[in-house]
Design a protein around this motif. Sequence first.
Motif, PDB file in Angstrom:
ATOM      1  N   ARG A 122      -0.907   0.550  -1.562  1.00  0.00           N
ATOM      2  CA  ARG A 122      -0.895  -0.577  -0.632  1.00  0.00           C
ATOM      3  C   ARG A 122      -0.189  -0.211   0.678  1.00  0.00           C
ATOM      4  NH1 ARG A 122      -0.823  -6.501  -1.574  1.00  0.00           N
ATOM      5  NH2 ARG A 122      -0.175  -7.450   0.380  1.00  0.00           N
ATOM      6  N   GLU A 123       0.868   0.549   0.587  1.00  0.00           N
ATOM      7  CA  GLU A 123       1.607   0.930   1.790  1.00  0.00           C
ATOM      8  C   GLU A 123       0.702   1.684   2.762  1.00  0.00           C
ATOM      9  OE1 GLU A 123       2.738   1.281  -1.307  1.00  0.00           O
ATOM     10  OE2 GLU A 123       4.205  -0.363  -1.175  1.00  0.00           O
ATOM     11  N   GLU A 124      -0.116   2.573   2.237  1.00  0.00           N
ATOM     12  CA  GLU A 124      -1.024   3.310   3.100  1.00  0.00           C
ATOM     13  C   GLU A 124      -2.076   2.389   3.706  1.00  0.00           C
ATOM     14  OE1 GLU A 124      -4.314   6.940   2.975  1.00  0.00           O
ATOM     15  OE2 GLU A 124      -2.818   6.786   1.362  1.00  0.00           O
ATOM     16  N   GLU A 126      -1.700  -0.744   4.488  1.00  0.00           N
ATOM     17  CA  GLU A 126      -1.067  -1.519   5.552  1.00  0.00           C
ATOM     18  C   GLU A 126      -0.871  -0.683   6.816  1.00  0.00           C
ATOM     19  OE1 GLU A 126       2.467  -2.941   3.714  1.00  0.00           O
ATOM     20  OE2 GLU A 126       1.451  -4.604   2.677  1.00  0.00           O
ATOM     21  N   GLU A 127      -0.738   0.622   6.648  1.00  0.00           N
ATOM     22  CA  GLU A 127      -0.560   1.500   7.806  1.00  0.00           C
ATOM     23  C   GLU A 127      -1.879   1.785   8.524  1.00  0.00           C
ATOM     24  OE1 GLU A 127       1.262   4.952   6.228  1.00  0.00           O
ATOM     25  OE2 GLU A 127       3.233   4.005   5.909  1.00  0.00           O
TER      26      GLU A 127
END
Length: 275
Positions: A122-124, A126-127
């Motif tokens: 998920r972090e990727e 969002e980036e």
Amino acid sequence: MIISKKDYLKGFGCIVLVLALVRCIFPSVAGSLNEKGDTSQVSAAQTDSLAEKAAEEDSTLEVKAESKNLPLTAAASQPEAISEGDKHPIIGVLSYSKAFPDSNDVQYAAAMQHGVQAVMNREEAEERKGELVYMAASPYYQVDKLKSSIPYLVPRAAVLLNDIGRNFFDSLYVKRVPFHQFVVTSVLRSQNDLDKLKEVNHNVSENSCHLYGTTFDIGYNRYKTVSDPDGKPLREVGNDTLKWVLSEVLRDLREEGRCYVKYEVKQGCFHVTVR
């Protein structure tokens, strides 16, 4: 007595000449006839009045929709306000499997064409806001509590999903069915999501279209009722009825070349990939 064509034309010309002289000598006669026979000005005035009234009503509806934080179609009026003559029948499709036969191979090709490279987590996602958009903030549908996916899609797919929801509302309206939101059960899967799924389900495909942000699942057995803006109680609607309406919307968009759709029996959903 038989009148020749020449005599007829002469007589007609004389009558026209006499009427012209009368109009010139007695102009009040022509004015009187106009007052009795000309209704175009009245009609135009009536038309302007109706147009102003319609504009005022539209403005009222927009304010009402904004105050309720609902789509205009939902806040404008309830389906029961439509007359019987304007009501559209609920037909559905003859066969879900025949109407929505698009296999994973077909959808995978479209995903490779329009999708992004698979994200790890998920972090990727969002980036990578330049490639993916957040899709869980629409008034037309609900997003399930996602356990194996994250609420992101490529813009092309997000627009398609929103159009499905808007068309679903419009169809409910013209069919006099109380407004409901369908539920999106799966969206973008990260590589981490796919790895976890494979631990509990060895049949999970490596070529999942969900990896590329082009694909989403819409459940056909659960719906969220939209409250009436005036607080009126709504009649109950069976899931089968809503499924029929939803199937019509998906069929139409599929036939327009907007998407591929697979009817998933075990998962209880329509598996949709943007084209």
